[in-house]
Design an enzyme around this catalytic site. Structure first.
Site, mmCIF file in Angstrom:
data_model
loop_
_atom_site.group_PDB
_atom_site.id
_atom_site.type_symbol
_atom_site.label_atom_id
_atom_site.label_comp_id
_atom_site.label_asym_id
_atom_site.label_seq_id
_atom_site.Cartn_x
_atom_site.Cartn_y
_atom_site.Cartn_z
ATOM 1 N N GLU A 52 -3.892 -9.919 10.008
ATOM 2 C CA GLU A 52 -4.286 -9.474 8.664
ATOM 3 C C GLU A 52 -4.014 -7.995 8.451
ATOM 4 O O GLU A 52 -3.641 -7.578 7.369
ATOM 5 C CB GLU A 52 -5.766 -9.790 8.425
ATOM 6 C CG GLU A 52 -6.176 -9.813 6.955
ATOM 7 C CD GLU A 52 -6.378 -8.452 6.332
ATOM 8 O OE1 GLU A 52 -6.257 -8.331 5.097
ATOM 9 O OE2 GLU A 52 -6.659 -7.489 7.075
ATOM 10 N N ASP A 53 -4.187 -7.209 9.505
ATOM 11 C CA ASP A 53 -3.878 -5.791 9.368
ATOM 12 C C ASP A 53 -3.163 -5.303 10.631
ATOM 13 O O ASP A 53 -3.400 -5.805 11.736
ATOM 14 C CB ASP A 53 -5.142 -4.968 9.129
ATOM 15 C CG ASP A 53 -4.838 -3.633 8.456
ATOM 16 O OD1 ASP A 53 -3.664 -3.397 8.099
ATOM 17 O OD2 ASP A 53 -5.769 -2.823 8.277
ATOM 18 N N HIS A 105 -16.699 -8.828 10.407
ATOM 19 C CA HIS A 105 -17.554 -9.673 9.567
ATOM 20 C C HIS A 105 -18.254 -10.748 10.397
ATOM 21 O O HIS A 105 -17.986 -11.942 10.244
ATOM 22 C CB HIS A 105 -16.728 -10.354 8.473
ATOM 23 C CG HIS A 105 -16.013 -9.414 7.556
ATOM 24 N ND1 HIS A 105 -16.659 -8.552 6.704
ATOM 25 C CD2 HIS A 105 -14.684 -9.202 7.360
ATOM 26 C CE1 HIS A 105 -15.772 -7.861 6.009
ATOM 27 N NE2 HIS A 105 -14.561 -8.228 6.392
ATOM 28 N N ASN A 138 -8.914 -2.720 -2.144
ATOM 29 C CA ASN A 138 -8.502 -3.484 -0.971
ATOM 30 C C ASN A 138 -7.984 -2.542 0.117
ATOM 31 O O ASN A 138 -8.753 -1.848 0.739
ATOM 32 C CB ASN A 138 -7.460 -4.531 -1.394
ATOM 33 C CG ASN A 138 -7.348 -5.681 -0.438
ATOM 34 O OD1 ASN A 138 -6.856 -5.529 0.661
ATOM 35 N ND2 ASN A 138 -7.801 -6.863 -0.853
ATOM 36 N N ASN A 151 -13.531 -4.147 3.074
ATOM 37 C CA ASN A 151 -12.241 -4.805 3.276
ATOM 38 C C ASN A 151 -11.380 -4.024 4.260
ATOM 39 O O ASN A 151 -10.854 -4.573 5.212
ATOM 40 C CB ASN A 151 -11.525 -4.952 1.931
ATOM 41 C CG ASN A 151 -10.209 -5.676 2.037
ATOM 42 O OD1 ASN A 151 -9.261 -5.193 2.640
ATOM 43 N ND2 ASN A 151 -10.130 -6.873 1.454
ATOM 44 N N ASP A 152 -11.251 -2.720 4.024
ATOM 45 C CA ASP A 152 -10.356 -1.911 4.848
ATOM 46 C C ASP A 152 -10.939 -0.516 5.007
ATOM 47 O O ASP A 152 -11.831 -0.103 4.242
ATOM 48 C CB ASP A 152 -8.973 -1.848 4.204
ATOM 49 C CG ASP A 152 -7.884 -1.356 5.166
ATOM 50 O OD1 ASP A 152 -8.115 -1.380 6.393
ATOM 51 O OD2 ASP A 152 -6.806 -0.948 4.693
ATOM 52 N N HIS A 201 -11.092 -7.481 10.492
ATOM 53 C CA HIS A 201 -10.408 -7.440 9.190
ATOM 54 C C HIS A 201 -9.509 -6.196 9.188
ATOM 55 O O HIS A 201 -8.588 -6.097 9.981
ATOM 56 C CB HIS A 201 -11.475 -7.419 8.092
ATOM 57 C CG HIS A 201 -10.989 -7.782 6.741
ATOM 58 N ND1 HIS A 201 -11.842 -8.021 5.678
ATOM 59 C CD2 HIS A 201 -9.750 -7.943 6.240
ATOM 60 C CE1 HIS A 201 -11.147 -8.332 4.597
ATOM 61 N NE2 HIS A 201 -9.870 -8.266 4.913
ATOM 62 N N ILE A 210 -8.078 -2.441 9.891
ATOM 63 C CA ILE A 210 -8.146 -1.554 11.057
ATOM 64 C C ILE A 210 -7.521 -0.200 10.730
ATOM 65 O O ILE A 210 -6.719 -0.064 9.801
ATOM 66 C CB ILE A 210 -7.447 -2.158 12.299
ATOM 67 C CG1 ILE A 210 -5.961 -2.429 12.015
ATOM 68 C CG2 ILE A 210 -8.156 -3.424 12.750
ATOM 69 C CD1 ILE A 210 -5.205 -2.942 13.248
ATOM 70 N N ASP A 230 -2.003 -6.070 -0.717
ATOM 71 C CA ASP A 230 -3.168 -6.152 0.162
ATOM 72 C C ASP A 230 -3.324 -4.837 0.932
ATOM 73 O O ASP A 230 -3.862 -3.874 0.412
ATOM 74 C CB ASP A 230 -2.981 -7.362 1.089
ATOM 75 C CG ASP A 230 -4.270 -7.902 1.655
ATOM 76 O OD1 ASP A 230 -5.131 -7.088 2.024
ATOM 77 O OD2 ASP A 230 -4.421 -9.133 1.757
ATOM 78 N N ASN A 231 -2.852 -4.780 2.152
ATOM 79 C CA ASN A 231 -3.002 -3.569 2.965
ATOM 80 C C ASN A 231 -1.868 -2.577 2.752
ATOM 81 O O ASN A 231 -0.775 -2.943 2.323
ATOM 82 C CB ASN A 231 -3.093 -3.951 4.446
ATOM 83 C CG ASN A 231 -4.409 -4.641 4.761
ATOM 84 O OD1 ASN A 231 -5.469 -4.138 4.425
ATOM 85 N ND2 ASN A 231 -4.338 -5.803 5.390
#
Length: 356
Positions: free
Chosen positions: A55-56, A135, A224, A168-169, A115, A117, A269-270
């Site tokens: 995800e990241d 989470h 985000n 989220n981030d 999630h 990083i 997103d990221n």
């Protein structure tokens, strides 16, 4: 009198129906429900050992990359019952391969759900600190680790705070300080959906340090990804539902001053930043409706967008990669190092691509 009452009720009902219809059209617009992107592929291959998303991803100046995997997030598909993991890989190696990081300390790994990083390097002694949004049981907290040896993390502390309720981030700006995005204003998914339907820009960026915790910026539909420029002067935030990257100047006392927004035309997103050029790289969802209504027969696609000269008067936004979900689904991050591009996803695999 009765006729007037009926007419008034009919008018109110009709107005409400029109409002709801308009908001549903707006929802289709913000999720890009009708968008299809033409394929734009690169010379890529799947990364070994990454089966349940990355995800990241974040990359250090020396080519060391960290990846978070196995995210379980409300409303998103998940194909593993195992806890999440963190990986490291050396992009300078002839065959870069992710290696699982061994976590030592008192962190409960049975509910680890990583999630976003970020990494902070202390220039006084070259210590590397890895920050991870976690989470457990769908709560929000931030874990701080110290990276030691080749594949080991020492857990230093877990951070919780009432302002860090839907993180989220994060982007680390010190050994114990960071900026964090909250992607929900309400914890309830129903209330969160209503804020989107009504177009309420209530999400925030929070600054945390051991000395103070406060809202640093607000007015986001859903804040985000977040990251920082190589000179540490600017903070970039993805307002994913607004299809924009917001640029803030970081001033004395960790104050953020809004400068501008850059439209990207996708649900980005990221955010990752090229250490050398300062270019901003985005992992994006070209069609949010396909992501939320996951159907393996019509999978959510992937898109990578680059912004050159983001702090100039004329930033250049370009698409670097696009897929319809048959190679890679739900891209969430794109991290660059020299001519190597890493593309991570929310729940599927990850790609390593060679740029010409």
């Amino acid at each position: 009198m009765a006729a007037m009452k009926k007419a008034l009720i009919a008018t109110v009902v009709a107005a409400f129906a029109m409002f709801i219809g308009h908001r549903f059209l707006k929802l289709k617009e913000v999720t890009l429900a009708s968008r299809e992107v033409p394929l734009k592929h690169l010379n890529c291959h799947y990364l070994d050992n990454i089966e349940y998303g990355a995800e990241d991803i974040t990359v250090l100046k020396d080519g060391l990359a960290f990846l978070s995997t196995g995210l379980k997030y409300p409303g998103m598909p998940s194909f593993s019952d195992e806890p999440g993991k963190l990986y490291v890989m050396d992009l300078l190696h002839p065959i870069p391969t992710p290696v699982e990081l061994q976590i030592k300390g008192d962190l409960d790994l049975s509910s680890f759900n990583p999630h976003g990083i970020s990494v902070y390097t202390d220039e006084t002694d070259d210590s590397v600190y890895l920050f991870t949004v976690n989470h457990p049981q769908h709560k929000s907290q931030v874990e701080i680790f110290r990276f030691v040896e080749e594949d080991t993390l020492i857990h230093l502390k877990s951070i919780t705070h009432p302002l860090l309720y839907s993180v989220n981030d994060i982007v680390a700006v010190g050994a114990e300080s960071f900026y964090a995005t909250n992607d929900h204003y309400f914890i309830s998914d129903v209330l969160h959906f209503l804020t989107i339907m009504l177009g309420l820009s209530w999400c925030e960026v929070v600054y945390y340090s051991p000395e103070e915790v406060r809202v640093a910026a607000d007015g986001f539909l859903s804040s985000n990804g977040i990251n920082i420029s190589p000179d540490k002067r600017y903070i970039y935030v993805s307002d994913i539902i607004d299809h924009e990257i917001d640029v803030f100047e970081r001033q004395e006392g960790e104050q953020l001053v809004y400068l501008k927004s850059v439209a990207v035309g996708s649900l980005c997103d990221n955010i990752e930043v090229d250490h050398r050029s300062g270019d901003v790289w985005l992992g994006c969802h070209p069609n949010g409706m396909k992501l939320s209504k996951f159907d393996p027969e019509d999978p959510p696609g992937s898109e990578v967008i680059r912004i050159k000269n983001i702090n100039s008067q004329q930033p250049v936004v370009s698409q670097v990669y696009a897929d319809n979900g048959h190679v890679i689904m739900a891209s969430s991050v794109a991290a660059i190092y020299e001519k190597k591009l890493l593309i991570g996803t929310v729940f599927q695999k990850a790609l390593l691509c060679n740029l010409k």
